[in-house]
Design an enzyme around this catalytic site. Structure first.
Site, PDB file in Angstrom:
ATOM      1  N   CYS A   2       7.273  86.513  -5.036  1.00  0.00           N
ATOM      2  CA  CYS A   2       6.037  86.992  -5.631  1.00  0.00           C
ATOM      3  C   CYS A   2       5.388  88.049  -4.740  1.00  0.00           C
ATOM      4  O   CYS A   2       5.356  87.903  -3.527  1.00  0.00           O
ATOM      5  CB  CYS A   2       4.997  85.907  -5.875  1.00  0.00           C
ATOM      6  SG  CYS A   2       5.554  84.571  -6.927  1.00  0.00           S
ATOM      7  N   ARG A  27      10.155  91.544  -4.686  1.00  0.00           N
ATOM      8  CA  ARG A  27       9.771  90.196  -4.263  1.00  0.00           C
ATOM      9  C   ARG A  27       9.864  89.169  -5.398  1.00  0.00           C
ATOM     10  O   ARG A  27       9.801  87.969  -5.168  1.00  0.00           O
ATOM     11  CB  ARG A  27       8.330  90.197  -3.726  1.00  0.00           C
ATOM     12  CG  ARG A  27       8.133  91.061  -2.519  1.00  0.00           C
ATOM     13  CD  ARG A  27       6.705  90.977  -2.046  1.00  0.00           C
ATOM     14  NE  ARG A  27       6.395  89.666  -1.533  1.00  0.00           N
ATOM     15  CZ  ARG A  27       6.568  89.287  -0.270  1.00  0.00           C
ATOM     16  NH1 ARG A  27       7.042  90.140   0.603  1.00  0.00           N
ATOM     17  NH2 ARG A  27       6.260  88.072   0.104  1.00  0.00           N
ATOM     18  N   TRP A  75       8.062  85.500  -9.079  1.00  0.00           N
ATOM     19  CA  TRP A  75       9.342  84.772  -8.997  1.00  0.00           C
ATOM     20  C   TRP A  75       8.987  83.324  -9.302  1.00  0.00           C
ATOM     21  O   TRP A  75       8.316  82.660  -8.514  1.00  0.00           O
ATOM     22  CB  TRP A  75       9.939  84.916  -7.600  1.00  0.00           C
ATOM     23  CG  TRP A  75      11.317  84.354  -7.460  1.00  0.00           C
ATOM     24  CD1 TRP A  75      12.487  84.989  -7.747  1.00  0.00           C
ATOM     25  CD2 TRP A  75      11.674  83.047  -6.984  1.00  0.00           C
ATOM     26  NE1 TRP A  75      13.549  84.155  -7.478  1.00  0.00           N
ATOM     27  CE2 TRP A  75      13.081  82.958  -7.019  1.00  0.00           C
ATOM     28  CE3 TRP A  75      10.954  81.944  -6.548  1.00  0.00           C
ATOM     29  CZ2 TRP A  75      13.779  81.827  -6.622  1.00  0.00           C
ATOM     30  CZ3 TRP A  75      11.642  80.796  -6.155  1.00  0.00           C
ATOM     31  CH2 TRP A  75      13.045  80.760  -6.190  1.00  0.00           C
ATOM     32  N   ASN A 101       0.924  83.358  -4.541  1.00  0.00           N
ATOM     33  CA  ASN A 101       2.311  83.356  -4.074  1.00  0.00           C
ATOM     34  C   ASN A 101       2.496  82.071  -3.285  1.00  0.00           C
ATOM     35  O   ASN A 101       1.716  81.797  -2.379  1.00  0.00           O
ATOM     36  CB  ASN A 101       2.544  84.580  -3.176  1.00  0.00           C
ATOM     37  CG  ASN A 101       3.887  84.544  -2.464  1.00  0.00           C
ATOM     38  OD1 ASN A 101       4.818  83.896  -2.927  1.00  0.00           O
ATOM     39  ND2 ASN A 101       3.971  85.236  -1.342  1.00  0.00           N
ATOM     40  N   GLY A 102       3.532  81.286  -3.628  1.00  0.00           N
ATOM     41  CA  GLY A 102       3.785  80.054  -2.885  1.00  0.00           C
ATOM     42  C   GLY A 102       3.854  78.864  -3.813  1.00  0.00           C
ATOM     43  O   GLY A 102       4.019  79.017  -5.030  1.00  0.00           O
ATOM     44  N   GLU A 484      30.246  87.149   4.201  1.00  0.00           N
ATOM     45  CA  GLU A 484      29.206  88.101   3.808  1.00  0.00           C
ATOM     46  C   GLU A 484      29.696  89.003   2.672  1.00  0.00           C
ATOM     47  O   GLU A 484      28.944  89.302   1.741  1.00  0.00           O
ATOM     48  CB  GLU A 484      28.771  88.919   5.041  1.00  0.00           C
ATOM     49  CG  GLU A 484      27.754  90.006   4.780  1.00  0.00           C
ATOM     50  CD  GLU A 484      26.402  89.520   4.238  1.00  0.00           C
ATOM     51  OE1 GLU A 484      26.168  88.296   4.179  1.00  0.00           O
ATOM     52  OE2 GLU A 484      25.593  90.380   3.849  1.00  0.00           O
ATOM     53  N   LYS A 488      27.771  89.217  -0.974  1.00  0.00           N
ATOM     54  CA  LYS A 488      27.296  90.461  -1.598  1.00  0.00           C
ATOM     55  C   LYS A 488      27.773  90.527  -3.042  1.00  0.00           C
ATOM     56  O   LYS A 488      27.022  90.879  -3.942  1.00  0.00           O
ATOM     57  CB  LYS A 488      27.805  91.701  -0.835  1.00  0.00           C
ATOM     58  CG  LYS A 488      27.202  91.935   0.526  1.00  0.00           C
ATOM     59  CD  LYS A 488      25.757  92.404   0.519  1.00  0.00           C
ATOM     60  CE  LYS A 488      24.792  91.277   0.529  1.00  0.00           C
ATOM     61  NZ  LYS A 488      24.253  90.792   1.744  1.00  0.00           N
ATOM     62  N   GLU A 491      25.973  87.915  -5.326  1.00  0.00           N
ATOM     63  CA  GLU A 491      24.566  88.071  -5.667  1.00  0.00           C
ATOM     64  C   GLU A 491      24.261  89.269  -6.546  1.00  0.00           C
ATOM     65  O   GLU A 491      23.314  89.212  -7.323  1.00  0.00           O
ATOM     66  CB  GLU A 491      23.662  88.034  -4.427  1.00  0.00           C
ATOM     67  CG  GLU A 491      23.828  89.128  -3.421  1.00  0.00           C
ATOM     68  CD  GLU A 491      22.843  88.950  -2.243  1.00  0.00           C
ATOM     69  OE1 GLU A 491      23.136  89.491  -1.179  1.00  0.00           O
ATOM     70  OE2 GLU A 491      21.796  88.307  -2.386  1.00  0.00           O
ATOM     71  N   HIS A 507      45.175  75.073   3.900  1.00  0.00           N
ATOM     72  CA  HIS A 507      44.689  73.695   3.776  1.00  0.00           C
ATOM     73  C   HIS A 507      44.032  73.450   2.414  1.00  0.00           C
ATOM     74  O   HIS A 507      43.328  72.458   2.242  1.00  0.00           O
ATOM     75  CB  HIS A 507      43.722  73.381   4.922  1.00  0.00           C
ATOM     76  CG  HIS A 507      44.375  73.494   6.273  1.00  0.00           C
ATOM     77  ND1 HIS A 507      45.301  72.586   6.722  1.00  0.00           N
ATOM     78  CD2 HIS A 507      44.273  74.444   7.236  1.00  0.00           C
ATOM     79  CE1 HIS A 507      45.728  72.952   7.925  1.00  0.00           C
ATOM     80  NE2 HIS A 507      45.124  74.083   8.258  1.00  0.00           N
ATOM     81  N   LYS A 609      13.598  88.923  -2.798  1.00  0.00           N
ATOM     82  CA  LYS A 609      13.896  89.428  -1.472  1.00  0.00           C
ATOM     83  C   LYS A 609      13.397  88.497  -0.383  1.00  0.00           C
ATOM     84  O   LYS A 609      14.065  88.251   0.607  1.00  0.00           O
ATOM     85  CB  LYS A 609      13.249  90.809  -1.327  1.00  0.00           C
ATOM     86  CG  LYS A 609      13.489  91.478   0.005  1.00  0.00           C
ATOM     87  CD  LYS A 609      14.933  91.905   0.125  1.00  0.00           C
ATOM     88  CE  LYS A 609      15.238  92.590   1.437  1.00  0.00           C
ATOM     89  NZ  LYS A 609      16.685  92.603   1.691  1.00  0.00           N
TER      90      LYS A 609
HETATM   91  O1  M6R Z   1      14.466  87.657   5.156  1.00  0.00           O
HETATM   92  P1  M6R Z   1      15.574  86.796   5.639  1.00  0.00           P
HETATM   93  O2  M6R Z   1      16.558  87.537   6.506  1.00  0.00           O
HETATM   94  O3  M6R Z   1      15.093  85.542   6.326  1.00  0.00           O
HETATM   95  O4  M6R Z   1      16.343  86.322   4.345  1.00  0.00           O
HETATM   96  C1  M6R Z   1      17.386  85.406   4.409  1.00  0.00           C
HETATM   97  C2  M6R Z   1      18.152  85.353   3.102  1.00  0.00           C
HETATM   98  O5  M6R Z   1      17.310  84.949   2.057  1.00  0.00           O
HETATM   99  C3  M6R Z   1      18.765  86.717   2.753  1.00  0.00           C
HETATM  100  O6  M6R Z   1      19.593  87.177   3.762  1.00  0.00           O
HETATM  101  C4  M6R Z   1      19.555  86.630   1.443  1.00  0.00           C
HETATM  102  O7  M6R Z   1      20.685  85.815   1.627  1.00  0.00           O
HETATM  103  C5  M6R Z   1      19.950  88.026   0.975  1.00  0.00           C
HETATM  104  N1  M6R Z   1      19.625  88.203  -0.402  1.00  0.00           N
HETATM  105  C6  M6R Z   1      21.395  88.302   1.105  1.00  0.00           C
HETATM  106  O8  M6R Z   1      21.726  89.582   0.684  1.00  0.00           O
END
Ligand code: M6R
Length: 614
Positions: A2, A27, A75, A101-102, A484, A488, A491, A507, A609
């Site tokens: 948010c 956000r 969000w 927000n929260g 990683e 990517k 997501e 395994h 984000k």
């Molecule tokens: O702001 P942060 O680095 O603490 O965020 C951690 C994760 O939420 C963040 O890295 C998330 O996994 C990303 N969307 C990955 O691309």
């Protein structure tokens, strides 16, 4: 999680709020809304879906001119993404509008109490309760600031609240607990927001709000008090980037722009770290040497991409410092009763500096008297503020939900920390540390070489547009790179993707392989140990079972190229530094594939984000 904004001043409140929400849409983007005060009455619009829906609504049904308003991009937590659940929420008497927000954890009890008083709720959100509580306080004759303070004392959980009172011209109030809020200080105008990006075009002067504080802004004043009503000292600061950093600059996506910004971001993160005597100096390290020398264990705590950066850092930190290093997902950390004490160094990694899981891990670690170092990209965010020391990554604002330059700069900052510990504990000589920092400083150019050769990866994405599943394998630091790369793809391309330790395939996961399945294989540099050859064996194993291999290997690696259906050559770098060049094609592949599939790369479904709820 948010984005919220408030404005008082001479400009059009609707314009300022809509521009600000546009820059905070990363956000949360499942609904948006705003409210203004005009002629002593509240007027508002809110709409499910992206901000464009709200903008379209305002075209058809504009709000009256106003110089005082609040806005929100959501969000969802409590209640689905509908028009009714979108913010702002209003008190039943129409006097108060609130954005939040929260999560208000005692919301059910509050709702029951309000319903017993005869209040009829219009939404399923936890946030609406605040509007009703606030109007009840105002009805008893309290001023807006006092009424908000008193409401906050009744709330449990995490919240940033911004509120408008139709009967309080020229002022807005806000409160924060466990959730971000900054004040933008202008000339004859003031702003409140979750993120400075929302008002950066109007002012670069900001004030961080502390935990459990309430603020009242008018065009000419900012007043901060604690929830208990004591005047609180303010911490003003100057934002060190400008509007252009928060805009796309000709790229189709922020993510693509941020992928290309990585050489600069890594170079900036390394800037000024070596002093005149050639010693590594981390200005922001406020933990004294004796304490650093007594550290007998390091625990790195982070989430998502930052966790993957931590997994990579473990290899380097243990290698350079000989201190045992664990890496843990933040949301799991405190619930397993971890062994943490004053000689455990807890390192947290967070791009946003607001991730709730990581913040709670810090609080737990500090309760056990462990010193905490934060690696963070956001100046003044909650995580660095609550840590004993901070190493800032200087990546500039990262807007794309999929983290890219955040990741590579986090690795660099972790490496600096590892080298610093080795230096301060006398495990490495100054010239050894300086030589490694020089090798790191060569990386921006080498990352640029990778960026210059990405046409091949664009072609690869076109070829794999119909892929249903993609695997990634690697060993040593190549393993977290594989994780990683898969994250990517998941997501932003919504594709089944998994990363595995290459040696672990046999395994179980090798059973997934069927003819034509694309597998990215991260081959380590050809070194003295057997790491390289072991991955080549794994490469042959998957190829023998029909996998279509996309091999990332250093330039001139003949052995790797023999088993590659597609070869992506990487610059020659030491093994520990390979993640910084190997991740770039994987980020680009995900961005390209999502673009080809027509997905919104910067705002993937269900994500946000900055994840400020646990
Ligand atoms: O702001 P942060 O680095 O603490 O965020 C951690 C994760 O939420 C963040 O890295 C998330 O996994 C990303 N969307 C990955 O691309």
């Amino acid at each position: 999680m948010c984005g919220i904004i408030g404005y008082v001043g001479p400009r059009s409140a609707v314009q300022v709020i809509m521009d600000g929400l546009r820059r905070m849409e990363y956000r949360g983007y499942d609904s948006a809304g705003l409210a203004v005060v005009a002629d002593g009455r509240l007027a508002g619009r809110k709409k499910a879906g992206k901000l464009t829906n709200l903008a379209a609504e305002l075209e058809v049904d504009p709000l009256p001119g106003s110089h005082q308003g609040i806005g929100h991009t959501r969000w969802a937590t409590h209640g689905g993404p509908t028009d009714a659940n979108a913010h702002p929420h209003y008190s039943a008497d129409g006097r108060v509008a609130v954005v939040h927000n929260g999560i208000i954890e005692n919301f059910t009890a509050l709702r029951h109490r309000l319903e017993a008083d005869g209040v009829v709720f219009q939404s399923q959100t936890d946030s609406e309760a605040v509007a009703h509580l606030l109007s009840q306080g105002l009805a008893t004759g309290l001023d807006l600031l006092t009424a908000l303070r008193q409401v906050c004392l009744q709330l449990d959980g995490a919240f940033t609240l911004v509120a408008l009172d139709a009967q309080a011209p020229d002022r807005i109030v806000a409160a924060r607990r466990n959730s971000p809020l900054v004040v933008g200080v202008g000339q004859g105008e003031n702003f409140l927001a979750s993120d400075v990006a929302s008002f950066i075009e109007h002012t670069r002067d900001a004030i961080e709000l502390g935990q459990d504080q309430v603020v009242e802004i008018t065009p000419d004043s900012v007043k901060v008090v604690t929830f208990a009503g004591q005047v609180a000292p303010t911490r003003p600061y100057r934002i060190d980037w400008d509007l252009s950093a928060a805009e796309k600059g000709g790229y189709d996506w922020f993510m693509r722009k941020e992928i290309y910004e990585q050489p600069r971001a890594v170079a900036d993160t390394l800037l000024g770290r070596i002093d005149a005597d050639g010693r590594l100096c981390l200005d922001e390290m406020r933990i004294d040497r004796a304490k650093l020398r007594s550290v007998d264990k390091i625990i790195i705590v982070a989430c998502g991409t930052a966790y993957h950066a931590g997994l990579i850092a473990k290899y380097a930190i243990e290698h350079w410092t000989r201190i045992p290093c664990e890496v843990e997902i933040a949301s799991e950390f405190r619930y397993r009763d971890p062994i943490v004490n004053a000689s455990t160094l807890v390192v947290t990694i967070s791009q946003s500096g607001e991730t709730a899981d990581t913040l709670m891990a810090i609080r737990h670690a500090r309760e056990q008297h462990a010193p905490v170092v934060a690696i963070c990209n956001t100046n003044g965010a909650t995580i660095p503020r609550e840590s004993d020391a901070v190493i800032y990554t200087h990546a500039g604002p990262e807007i794309g939900v999929a983290s890219t330059k955040g990741f590579t700069t986090q690795i660099v900052a972790c490496y600096l920390l590892g080298l610093y510990l080795a230096q301060e504990r006398g495990i490495k000589f100054g010239d050894e540390v300086a030589a490694l920092v020089r090798r790191l400083a060569a990386l921006p150019d080498q990352m640029q070489q990778v960026l210059d050769g990405l046409d091949q990866v664009a072609e690869l994405a076109r070829r794999q547009i119909e892929a249903r599943s993609v695997l990634f394998i690697g060993r040593h630091v190549g393993y977290p790179v594989a994780l990683e790369g898969a994250l990517k793809l998941k997501e932003i391309s919504y594709l089944h993707a998994e990363g595995f330790a290459a040696g672990e395939l046999k395994h179980g996961p090798i059973a997934l392989i069927e003819p034509g399945l694309p597998i990215f294989v991260v081959v380590p540099p050809q070194g003295r140990d057997s790491l390289h050859d072991k991955v080549i064996s794994n490469l042959q194993e998957v190829r023998a079972r029909g996998a279509w291999t996309i091999v990332l290997a250093e330039r001139g690696d003949q052995e790797a190229s023999r088993w590659a259906d597609c070869l992506i050559e990487l610059p020659i770098v030491p093994t520990l530094f390979q993640p910084l060049v190997a991740i770039v094609p994987l980020q680009f592949f995900a961005c390209e594939l999502a673009t080809l599939k027509g997905y919104d790369v910067d705002q993937p479904r269900n994500l946000a984000k900055s994840v400020t709820v646990e």
